[in-house]
Scaffold this motif. Structure first.
Motif, PDB file in Angstrom:
ATOM      1  N   THR A  26       0.837  -1.203   0.000  1.00 14.04           N
ATOM      2  CA  THR A  26       0.000   0.000   0.000  1.00 14.04           C
ATOM      3  C   THR A  26       0.870   1.250   0.000  1.00 14.04           C
ATOM      4  O   THR A  26       0.625   2.187  -0.766  1.00 14.04           O
ATOM      5  N   MET A  36      -3.309   4.685  -7.578  1.00 19.28           N
ATOM      6  CA  MET A  36      -4.513   4.704  -6.757  1.00 19.28           C
ATOM      7  C   MET A  36      -5.764   4.517  -7.614  1.00 19.28           C
ATOM      8  O   MET A  36      -5.754   4.926  -8.765  1.00 19.28           O
ATOM      9  N   PRO A  37      -6.870   4.012  -7.032  1.00 13.70           N
ATOM     10  CA  PRO A  37      -6.959   3.415  -5.698  1.00 13.70           C
ATOM     11  C   PRO A  37      -5.901   2.323  -5.522  1.00 13.70           C
ATOM     12  O   PRO A  37      -5.629   1.579  -6.467  1.00 13.70           O
ATOM     13  N   VAL A  38      -5.338   2.246  -4.317  1.00 18.90           N
ATOM     14  CA  VAL A  38      -4.255   1.299  -4.048  1.00 18.90           C
ATOM     15  C   VAL A  38      -4.689  -0.132  -4.376  1.00 18.90           C
ATOM     16  O   VAL A  38      -5.873  -0.457  -4.358  1.00 18.90           O
ATOM     17  N   TRP A  84      -5.057  -3.310  -3.277  1.00 14.11           N
ATOM     18  CA  TRP A  84      -6.041  -4.228  -2.686  1.00 14.11           C
ATOM     19  C   TRP A  84      -7.471  -3.736  -2.894  1.00 14.11           C
ATOM     20  O   TRP A  84      -8.417  -4.508  -2.754  1.00 14.11           O
ATOM     21  N   MET A  85      -7.667  -2.466  -3.218  1.00 11.06           N
ATOM     22  CA  MET A  85      -9.025  -1.975  -3.466  1.00 11.06           C
ATOM     23  C   MET A  85      -9.572  -2.489  -4.795  1.00 11.06           C
ATOM     24  O   MET A  85     -10.772  -2.524  -5.010  1.00 11.06           O
ATOM     25  N   GLU A  86      -8.662  -2.859  -5.677  1.00  7.76           N
ATOM     26  CA  GLU A  86      -9.083  -3.323  -6.997  1.00  7.76           C
ATOM     27  C   GLU A  86      -9.034  -4.843  -7.104  1.00  7.76           C
ATOM     28  O   GLU A  86      -9.451  -5.416  -8.102  1.00  7.76           O
ATOM     29  N   LEU A 136      -9.928  -7.626  -4.382  1.00  7.05           N
ATOM     30  CA  LEU A 136     -10.313  -7.916  -2.995  1.00  7.05           C
ATOM     31  C   LEU A 136      -9.890  -9.304  -2.523  1.00  7.05           C
ATOM     32  O   LEU A 136      -9.983  -9.611  -1.339  1.00  7.05           O
ATOM     33  N   VAL A 144      -7.854  -9.213   0.491  1.00  2.65           N
ATOM     34  CA  VAL A 144      -8.552  -8.976   1.756  1.00  2.65           C
ATOM     35  C   VAL A 144      -9.176 -10.272   2.266  1.00  2.65           C
ATOM     36  O   VAL A 144      -9.091 -10.588   3.456  1.00  2.65           O
ATOM     37  N   TYR A 145      -9.771 -11.039   1.347  1.00  6.09           N
ATOM     38  CA  TYR A 145     -10.408 -12.292   1.763  1.00  6.09           C
ATOM     39  C   TYR A 145      -9.372 -13.299   2.262  1.00  6.09           C
ATOM     40  O   TYR A 145      -9.616 -14.046   3.214  1.00  6.09           O
TER      41      TYR A 145
END
Lengths: 202, 202, 202
Positions: free
Chosen positions: C44, C53-55, C57-59, C61, C64-65
């Motif tokens: 990040t 950006m968006p960084v 992990w925002m694109e 996911l 995150v999971y």
């Protein structure tokens, strides 16, 4: 002229970072990182906040090389740096004056409001030390009672915009304001000027 | 309406920052910086992560002026703020609800996934306090055992997207979700709801 | 291949974050945040510095999971993780190798100078742990005396650009350099290689 002072500023901030890192018993890599954030952390934060990416030092690596040089010099001469305390303080003060104006300039370039420009000047000049202190796990010196530092950047920034409003040319104005900040800081240290600490009745 | 609540939120978060800073015996500049990051740190981090630069407060200085006002009020009335503890807590709770929705809205504006929007809402509402604690050299309250706070933003955010999926209009949905977060937080404090701490057998 | 290793890296870094958070007695939300920044904090920061950006992990996911999965696994099996210490260390080392190359790749994609690319590789691979330590209120392990870690990323990065200069194809080069970093790290731990701490005569 500004460019030479800028280079001296990075160099001196890096040296002050090295000394802080040695004090915290960090290893060689840690020493370099602390030197780096002390010298370029404020400008990097400024660039991120205004959206100037890739951030400055990525496009002008001279800064990085100067920091490496600063680390080498500081480590080799670490036992003699105490004797240079006065010169170091002088250069740090010059850095404060020059960095504030560089920050203000970047704000103007991006068409930002004077209040924001002054904030950017203050961040450029003084937030490297704040990031250094966070990494060294201390409450940032900048926020604690001590000789005024960041406040001088703010007052210098206000002076810059007053003079600008009065019609002074930017290049002359930058010189005058930098000198004002430098002299103000020297006087603040000499007379031990500090901001009050607010206390609360318990 | 949202705008008035937003302003109240900034004002109250700034006051809570001032109190934390006084507690740490910071000087006047330190007090202002802590008030600033408590109030605007979460939104600033959100803006940086989504690439909305110059970050929000640079384009709307009213926030900065409200923080300055909050600092003055908090310092002048610092000895009486204890008596206002209940009102302060109420406004802080309103701020939690409003900020979460502002963060979600920004995420939608940028066309981001619901999970990211909820994350942005949580960051907007609760990461100012996290940055404040880092600057004050403490393990962020947000991460330690205590009455649930950020978790409420996440649950509120999930509710928002469930209602949205069910076809509720955004403006009504924002109102409902904010109220849900506010009431949930009041109940959490009243009943001392907290998340478990995981322990390990040694 | 890189993608599978990338996923394993995120998973293992998340687990190591969970263990650090449990150690600090953080609550469930705190555990998740620390797992998150340990796994994705370096990437990040890299994205922000280069203006991507968006960084990341925002694109995507999935990251995150995987972190959520890592948290669940780490919490459920927390009492047995000690027995997996060797496997965890191995995966962490694989992560070091893979992340460094991912960071270098991103730098090349943005047309940045080799020195900057190597810096980005090092940040991607090792600054998640640095942010974790800041949140846990400790002087970052990365900066203190200990088995070399970030330095290996730097040396690996230099090797990558030497081989590139010699005409090696990028995909082969990435494999070789990753392996070099992994083996170097294993040897460093085995032989307890560390960087010197600079001391000062008082």
């Amino acid at each position: 002229m500004i460019q030479i002072l800028d280079i001296i500023g990075v160099f001196v901030f890096a040296i002050s970072g090295v000394l802080a890192a040695i004090n915290k018993k960090l290893d060689l890599f840690g020493v370099f990182i602390i030197a780096f954030v002390t010298a370029l952390g404020g400008g990097t934060l400024r660039d991120v906040l205004i959206g100037r990416m890739p951030v400055g030092w990525m496009e002008n690596l001279n800064y990085v090389y100067i920091i490496i040089l600063g680390c080498i010099v500081a480590i080799v001469f670490r036992n003699y740096l105490n004797k240079l305390r006065v010169s170091l303080f002088l250069f740090d003060t010059i850095g404060l004056g020059v960095y504030t104006l560089i920050g203000i300039e970047k704000g103007l370039e991006y068409g930002l409001h004077p209040t924001v420009c002054i904030t950017l000047g203050t961040i450029t000049a003084s937030f490297g030390g704040l990031i250094r202190d966070i990494l060294c796990n201390e409450i940032p010196l900048l926020l604690r009672k001590g000789t005024i530092y960041a406040t001088i950047c703010i007052i210098g920034g206000i002076l810059f915009f007053v003079l600008r409003f009065l019609g002074l040319e930017d290049s002359v104005n930058e010189l005058i304001t930098s000198l004002f900040i430098i002299i103000f800081r020297l006087m603040a240290v000499h007379f031990s000027w500090s901001l009050p600490v607010i206390t609360i009745k318990s």
